[in-house]
Motif scaffolding. Structure first.
Motif, PDB file in Angstrom:
ATOM      1  N   SER A   2       0.809  -1.190   0.018  1.00 48.69           N
ATOM      2  CA  SER A   2      -0.070   0.060  -0.067  1.00 48.69           C
ATOM      3  C   SER A   2       0.873   1.216   0.022  1.00 48.69           C
ATOM      4  N   ILE A   3       0.311   2.270  -0.378  1.00 49.17           N
ATOM      5  CA  ILE A   3       0.886   3.642  -0.665  1.00 49.17           C
ATOM      6  C   ILE A   3       0.647   4.558   0.623  1.00 49.17           C
ATOM      7  N   THR A   4       1.644   4.605   1.612  1.00 49.00           N
ATOM      8  CA  THR A   4       1.473   5.708   2.502  1.00 49.00           C
ATOM      9  C   THR A   4       2.454   6.859   2.471  1.00 49.00           C
ATOM     10  N   ARG A   5       1.835   8.100   2.377  1.00 50.45           N
ATOM     11  CA  ARG A   5       2.502   9.156   2.138  1.00 50.45           C
ATOM     12  C   ARG A   5       1.739  10.223   2.727  1.00 50.45           C
ATOM     13  N   GLU A   6       2.783  11.191   3.655  1.00 44.76           N
ATOM     14  CA  GLU A   6       2.066  12.397   4.058  1.00 44.76           C
ATOM     15  C   GLU A   6       1.699  13.275   3.124  1.00 44.76           C
ATOM     16  N   ILE A   7       0.438  13.860   3.661  1.00 42.77           N
ATOM     17  CA  ILE A   7       0.016  14.867   2.437  1.00 42.77           C
ATOM     18  C   ILE A   7      -0.487  16.178   3.281  1.00 42.77           C
ATOM     19  N   GLY A   8      -0.662  17.215   2.581  1.00 38.87           N
ATOM     20  CA  GLY A   8      -1.055  18.581   3.220  1.00 38.87           C
ATOM     21  C   GLY A   8       0.155  19.505   3.535  1.00 38.87           C
ATOM     22  N   ALA A   9       0.061  20.331   4.532  1.00 43.49           N
ATOM     23  CA  ALA A   9       1.040  21.259   4.707  1.00 43.49           C
ATOM     24  C   ALA A   9       1.815  20.816   6.002  1.00 43.49           C
ATOM     25  N   HIS A  10       2.957  20.300   5.948  1.00 45.72           N
ATOM     26  CA  HIS A  10       3.522  19.872   7.260  1.00 45.72           C
ATOM     27  C   HIS A  10       4.807  20.910   7.376  1.00 45.72           C
TER      28      HIS A  10
END
Length: 614
Positions: A2-10
């Motif tokens: 599975s693809i796990t990647r943080e998204i948004g503004a960090h």
């Protein structure tokens, strides 16, 4: 994989803000900083994720995402919408909050006594701070966990929360990200766990711009709320990641203890690995990283043990699920309502079965559904079922939002309380029920689109068509509908309401102190039902001293014989008919023995305790 990647503004102190968005149909994506109109081009990476680091951008910066030099939209993974769902997003720092809960020890599910509340109507302020100021009341009551109805950003300032359109942004009118963190920190300081209601089966209509970024929805299925979210069609890996990242955000950055997953039966996924299983796996990875446990609780009307069975038994491994069967069995018995889904209930033997087995419909034919329904939950531990006599759905989805005090007698309210808090299951109260709140809990919205408002009004009327309810539905858009739903806290000046609250406190004290209830065991539970007298006998014999609870669910005194499973030297420990609990004060035997005849007052709960091993 599975693809796990943080998204948004960090935002990372000393480094700046990393912007990441999934936009598979765009040929160019830019961040537009609204404070200085600076444009930051994002670079395309694998699977059409667009990203860039802005070293000078920090917390509070307002921004939009511009697609193909044309369309500007808030960030789908925004952490804050300070000016509402149509306006720019804001960068949030999760590194600078002064948490004081480092010594907090998460509670095991067996110790949860849940109090479901709606932020906007629980206090006069309608904010997270308003809840903080009322925490001493909940501590005094004996609550060990609060469950917040959804706080994800929705249109306007009044909403149940299930119309959220930015799953990771904390509603501005409630107090935003800072307010939620302060609430969680205060709860932990008070010894209270926090359950957050999250919605992964649909998004609200107003302010929902996800389609502009990519195929978040699919035409394969329809839900009661329109197109289904795309959990198993083309590009679904990234939609799944969007919601998994949301769950991890609440648990990691807001220190939430448990998530209640709304209506999982509407998470439509026929893939080899169901989204719920993948979510559970990702939460377990986070547990290992942080060294603390988390709990996932499903709301499901499927009566399907796969949701809560362990993975090695072919299940999804979730900790628990809400039990509609228990609620419906209790409600139909107490109110005699028999329309809609209550048509499947109303017999004392069904409540007996719910207590012993978990589900009433476990492969039985449902007349309401016109099909065979459910699976056998006998082998599942009692803690896996969250039970209640009232909740936001069952109250708020009535046409007039009536709570139980409008439907049953004062004494029967105590019976309802006893059935929930003396059950072997994980108990949940709905805000205000502990003192008999008489204000309704109505459905309310504050949309700005007139056509949408009218559609909501008509949709509500259609929902009520299956029930024999009389009257005119209150206008969901009206601010008065919202104000009518606020708690009055009448126990502060009404003796009857204070006495009811005292009875709840006594039940909760017993729940927390009696070993038979702190570690309840369905396999060591004896339940006998007499449909002639409408009396239920409930014996907890898993831990000594054992408990014997007698529920008279009729409106007449009933003579009963103590069941043969009861030995000698059982002593009276709690009686709902005592004067201090607003009862008539009818005396009962201080001790019981097998075969003894006892007359129970109408609509009453009586509990005896024994040290004799059965």
């Amino acid at each position: 994989m599975s693809i796990t990647r943080e998204i948004g503004a960090h935002y990372t102190p000393g480094k700046g803000t990393l912007f990441t968005v999934w936009a598979p149909t765009a040929t160019q994506v830019d961040v537009v900083l609204k404070d200085n109109d600076k444009i930051i081009p994002l670079q395309q990476e694998a699977f059409h994720y667009w990203t860039a680091l802005s070293e000078e951008t920090g917390p509070g910066a307002r921004y939009t995402l511009r697609l193909d030099e044309d369309m500007e939209r808030p960030d789908p993974a925004s952490h804050f919408q300070p000016d509402g769902v149509h306006e720019p997003s804001a960068v949030v720092s999760h590194a600078d909050f002064n948490w004081t809960d480092k010594h907090w020890k998460p509670l095991p599910l067996e110790q949860y006594i849940i109090y479901e509340l709606h932020v906007g109507t629980f206090s006069e302020e309608g904010t997270f701070q308003g809840i903080i100021e009322k925490l001493p009341e909940l501590v005094d009551l004996g609550i060990t966990a609060i469950e917040l109805m959804p706080v994800a950003a929705f249109a306007g300032s009044r909403n149940w929360g299930y119309d959220g359109v930015y799953p990771s942004a904390v509603q501005n009118s409630y107090g935003g990200p800072e307010g939620l963190k302060k609430l969680v920190d205060a709860c932990h300081a008070a010894g209270i766990a926090v359950v957050l209601d999250v919605v992964y089966n649909h998004l609200g209509p107003e302010g929902n711009y996800l389609n502009d970024f990519g195929p978040y929805f699919t035409n394969k299925y329809n839900t009661p709320w329109g197109k289904a979210l795309n959990f198993d069609d083309a590009h679904s890996d990234h939609v799944r990641n969007f919601f998994i990242q949301n769950a991890l955000l609440w648990l990691r950055d807001y220190h939430i203890d448990a998530l209640r997953l709304d209506a999982v039966h509407a998470i439509l996924d026929t893939g080899a690995k169901h989204f719920l299983l993948e979510l559970q796996e990702q939460v377990e990875h986070l547990e290992q990283q942080l060294g603390r446990p988390f709990i996932l609780i499903a709301e499901s009307d499927l009566n399907d043990v796969r949701i809560i069975n362990p993975v090695e038994k072919g299940g999804f491994g979730l900790a628990a699920q809400w039990s509609d069967d228990f609620h419906h069995a209790v409600h139909a018995l107490l109110t005699s309502e028999d329309s809609g889904y209550y048509s499947d209930f109303g017999k004392l033997e069904q409540l007996q079965k719910a207590l012993q087995h978990g589900f009433v419909y476990d492969g039985l034919y449902s007349e309401h559904r016109k099909r065979t329904f459910g699976s056998d939950a006998t082998a599942n531990p009692a803690r896996q079922f969250v039970v209640c006599s009232q909740n936001h759905d069952q109250v708020g989805n009535r046409m007039l939002g009536e709570r139980l005090p409008q439907l049953v007698s004062y004494d029967m309210l105590k019976v309802a309380a006893g059935l929930v808090l003396l059950s072997p299951f994980t108990p949940m109260l709905f805000m205000g029920e502990e003192y008999g709140e008489e204000n309704p809990f109505l459905y309310f919205v504050s949309h700005s689109d007139k056509d949408l408002v009218e559609a909501v009004r008509n949709g509500r009327k259609e929902e009520f068509s299956a029930f024999a309810w009389q009257g005119e539905a209150p206008d969901p858009q009206s601010e008065e509908t919202f104000n009518q739903s606020k708690l009055q806290r009448t126990y502060e000046h009404s003796e009857k309401h204070r006495q009811l609250r005292d009875f709840y406190k006594a039940l909760i004290r017993l729940r927390k102190s009696a070993p038979a209830l702190t570690r309840p065991d369905k396999a060591r539970l004896h339940v006998a039902a007499d449909s002639h007298t409408q009396v239920l006998h409930l014996i907890h014999s898993g831990e000594s001293p054992y408990l014997y609870a007698l529920f008279n669910i009729s409106n007449q005194p009933q003579k009963i014989k103590v069941v043969k499973e009861v030995g000698a030297a059982w002593k009276l420990v709690l009686h709902s008919d005592e004067n201090r609990y607003g009862g008539a004060g009818i005396a009962l035997p201080q001790e019981l023995s097998a075969g003894q005849e006892v007359e129970l007052p109408a609509a009453s709960v009586t509990v005896y305790q024994s040290n004799i091993i059965l």
